[in-house]
Every structure is written in C-alpha cells, then in structure tokens.
Design an enzyme around this catalytic site. Structure first.
Site, PDB file in Angstrom:
ATOM      1  N   PHE A 220       0.284  38.209  20.288  1.00 30.79           N
ATOM      2  CA  PHE A 220       0.057  37.435  19.062  1.00 30.79           C
ATOM      3  C   PHE A 220      -1.460  37.311  18.839  1.00 30.79           C
ATOM      4  O   PHE A 220      -2.011  36.219  18.752  1.00 30.79           O
ATOM      5  CB  PHE A 220       0.718  36.043  19.136  1.00 30.79           C
ATOM      6  CG  PHE A 220       2.179  36.087  19.464  1.00 30.79           C
ATOM      7  CD1 PHE A 220       3.112  36.294  18.460  1.00 30.79           C
ATOM      8  CD2 PHE A 220       2.621  35.954  20.772  1.00 30.79           C
ATOM      9  CE1 PHE A 220       4.473  36.340  18.755  1.00 30.79           C
ATOM     10  CE2 PHE A 220       3.980  36.010  21.074  1.00 30.79           C
ATOM     11  CZ  PHE A 220       4.911  36.197  20.070  1.00 30.79           C
ATOM     12  N   CYS A 329       2.217  25.874  19.381  1.00 32.72           N
ATOM     13  CA  CYS A 329       1.545  25.018  18.403  1.00 32.72           C
ATOM     14  C   CYS A 329       2.573  24.349  17.470  1.00 32.72           C
ATOM     15  O   CYS A 329       2.208  23.791  16.443  1.00 32.72           O
ATOM     16  CB  CYS A 329       0.529  25.816  17.592  1.00 32.72           C
ATOM     17  SG  CYS A 329       1.254  27.184  16.686  1.00 32.72           S
TER      18      CYS A 329
END
Ligand code: SAH
Length: 385
Positions: A220, A329
């Site tokens: 990512f 997150c």
C-alpha cells in the site's frame, strides 16, 4: 448578541468530562442557524461557547468553558497555542500538522503545513461561519504564500456543506516538494490524498528508515513515502500498490532522491502477499499500511478479517530477525480490536513473533485523552526472532 442553545443534563455532563461534542438528541432547544452560539444547561447555567450545526448529528462542538466572544483574539490565542505546541515538537520535516481539530481545542478544523503553503479542512457548518477570521489569523501568524481548502471530504455532507477545493489565500502551486528526514517527495496539494499526503505516518516512516536493511517491502505504498525511507537502509525495496498513477509518482520520487533500488509492482496487496508466501520469498522488513477498510461501524468485522489476512501473510514472509510495521487508520477499529486481530494472526502464523512496540499517529496529530475519536492511527512493530 449570539444565539443560545440549551442542552440536557447528559450533554452538559459530556462537556464537564472534557468531550466537546454534544449530539442532536441532547439538545433541548436550539437556534435556527449554523454559527457560534452560547450554550446553557436546562437551569440556565452557562456552559460556554460552541460551534452549532443544526443539520448535523453532532450539533454542538464546544469551544470554551466560559462565555466570551469568539473573535480575532480568540483565534489568535487558540491557533497560537497550537503553533506553540508544534514548535516544541520541532519535526525534522517541512510538512506537518499544525491544527488537529478537537485535540487542539478547535473542533472540526484541520490545518497542515507544507513548506510555505497551508492545506486546511473546515469540517463543520459552525466553523464554516468563522472561515474569514481563521484565514486572517493564519495569515497573520504564519505568512503562508498560499492557503488551499481541501473541503472535498464526505463528512461535509452531514453538515450540508459543499464538497470542494478552493484557494483561500495567495497562490497555490500544482506541486511542491516535501522534505521528511533524509528524503524528499512531491506532493500535489489539490489532488493528493487527505490534505496532500499522509503526514500522520511521518515518525513511523523515520523509524522504518532506521530499521531497514536487506530486502524491504512496502505494501500500500501510495506515492512511496515509506519506500523512500526504506531505501536508505535496504539493498532492494519493492513498493506495491493497486494504483498505477500512485506508483508513477513513487517512481518519480525515487528518481528524485537518486534511489535506483526502489522497484514498483502494480498489484492487489492481498494477492502479492499470498504469492510471496507461496513462493517462499522472505523480507527483512515489511510495511503494511492499508487504507481504512472499515468505513462505518457495520463493516468492522469484515475489515478485521482483511487486516488479519494481510498481517498473517506478512508475518510469514519475515526473514529471521525481520521487522513488520503494521497499521490500521480505520476510525471504527479500536486499539483493543486491532491488538486482538494481531494476536489472532500471530497465533495462526506458525512461528514465534515479538511485539517490540506500539505505534500511533505522529505527535503533531495529538490524541486528546478525553476524546477517543482523536486516536485513529493504530500500529505495531513486530519482529520474527
Ligand atoms: N503508506 C502510504 C499511504 C497508503 S494509502 C504513505 O505513508 O504515504 C493507501 C494506498 O493503498 C493507496 O495508495 C491505494 O491506492 C492503495 N490500495 C488500496 N487498496 C489496495 C489493494 N487492495 N492492494 C494494493 N494497494 C491498495
């Protein structure tokens, strides 16, 4: 004279315990228009001043514990305090967060500095009515060359505010260079994710730079901000992302830093990790920094299954002594559940794993203990013996 909003006992108690949000269901009688209001409890005792957003579920966002004008002096004081805190941090970078909403006593305001530019988000209808004052005081205190509003955020819908990107002051360039520790990367303020980049990971990226060696993998990767730091210590870095334009920028950033040993792979990280495990590939350092999988409370279980799969595979491809830096997150995934997911993955990994540290968002994104919502980036540093 400003409008008055009356809140019930539950709402008043929340603020007494330091949480500035009062929900619509705890508002006994409200004003008609969004703006700055005076807040009272049911007996007429003043609780302070607040932003008021009639259409929002979070109708009241408390600003002060006393009744006072929310004028330029207020803004000078509050914004000045936020800046003074950042000076004590002295981040080794020219991009960092100056105002982190609730945690800086200014609910719904985000201000990020990118060199001589500011990128801001105004996330409530109440705050929106103070836009001119906020801009004026930011200009006074920081003298930025430009201020861009990245108000193209979904939460503004709940405030019945338009989602747009707008220059609020001066001139804003298309691209600018961020320096972060020993690396540099290009940021597109108007198009980049969040306010341009993921500044909350800055200190974790610097940690990754200190640990990196041998073969490193950035899953990512976005525009390569971890990968660039990994390149400082590793002989070979692979940056994986499913977005071709993101990887194009990662390659440009690697070139700008003179790193020929950063390679990019356009792939679904789940597939990449599965294939790496099947092939018996090993890495000395792996970063797993996915986007928020849980967009709401209902998707938390599915998100945790995704996080577990990624982490399980990442744990299995660590070389002896290898490190894993892993994150979530998702606002809706608690520290406890993140931790339980990692223990579950470790139990299935078939090898001992050491947890060396708890990671979180950088301190320029402070976590106010009374407001759990201000902690959103959870992470861990794990090592395979
Ligand atoms: N680590 C980055 C931020 C990552 S943002 C930093 O510190 O700057 C999340 C990234 O994940 C985005 O670039 C997005 O394109 C990518 N992404 C989303 N789903 C993916 C998937 N299934 N596989 C690979 N990349 C994915």
């Amino acid at each position: 004279m400003e409008q008055t909003v009356v809140v019930n006992r539950k709402g008043a108690e929340r603020w007494r315990r330091g949480h500035p949000w009062i929900y619509r269901s705890d508002v006994a009688s409200g004003a008609a228009e969004a703006g700055v209001v005076r807040v009272e409890d049911g007996r007429g005792a003043p609780l302070g001043m607040a932003f008021y957003s009639p259409p929002s579920l979070i109708s009241v966002r408390m600003l002060t514990g006393d009744v006072r004008p929310i004028d330029l002096d207020f803004w000078r004081e509050r914004l000045g305090a936020a800046l003074a805190y950042r000076r004590t941090l002295a981040p080794d970078a020219n991009a960092y967060r100056l105002v982190h909403g609730e945690a800086d006593g200014i609910p719904s305001l985000i201000v990020d500095r990118y060199g001589d530019q500011l990128s801001v988000q105004l996330l409530s209808a109440g705050l929106e009515t103070c836009r001119d004052e906020v801009v004026r005081v930011l200009v006074e205190l920081l003298e930025p060359r430009g201020i861009l509003a990245r108000n193209d955020v979904a939460v503004r819908r709940y405030e019945r505010l338009p989602q747009d990107v707008e220059v609020l002051h001066g001139e804003v360039p298309d691209r600018l260079e961020v320096r972060e520790g020993r690396v540099r990367y290009l940021v597109d303020l108007a198009e980049g994710q969040k306010t341009g980049a993921f500044l909350d990971q800055r200190e974790n990226r610097m940690l990754a730079a200190r640990l990196s060696r041998g073969r490193a993998l950035d899953c990512f990767a976005y525009h390569g901000s971890f990968a660039l730091h990994l390149a400082l210590g590793a002989d070979e870095v692979i940056a994986v992302d499913s977005s071709a334009p993101a990887l194009e920028r990662a390659r440009a950033n690697a070139e700008m830093n003179g790193y020929a040993h950063v390679r990019t792979r356009e792939a679904n990280a789940f597939d990449f990790l599965r294939a790496a495990e099947a092939a018996g590939d090993l890495y000395d350092l792996v970063v797993v920094d996915p986007p928020a999988f849980a967009k709401d409370k209902r998707s938390v279980d599915a998100a945790l299954r995704g996080y577990k799969e990624l982490n399980l595979r990442a744990m299995r491809i660590l070389a002896p002594g290898g490190h894993l830096l892993t994150f979530s997150c998702s606002h809706h995934v608690s520290e406890e559940r993140f931790d339980a997911m990692l223990r579950d993955a470790a139990a299935d990994a078939g090898r001992p794993l050491r947890r060396l540290g708890v990671l979180q968002q950088a301190p320029d994104h402070p976590i106010l203990m009374q407001v759990p919502e201000t902690l959103y980036l959870k992470g861990a540093l794990i090592q395979a013996p």
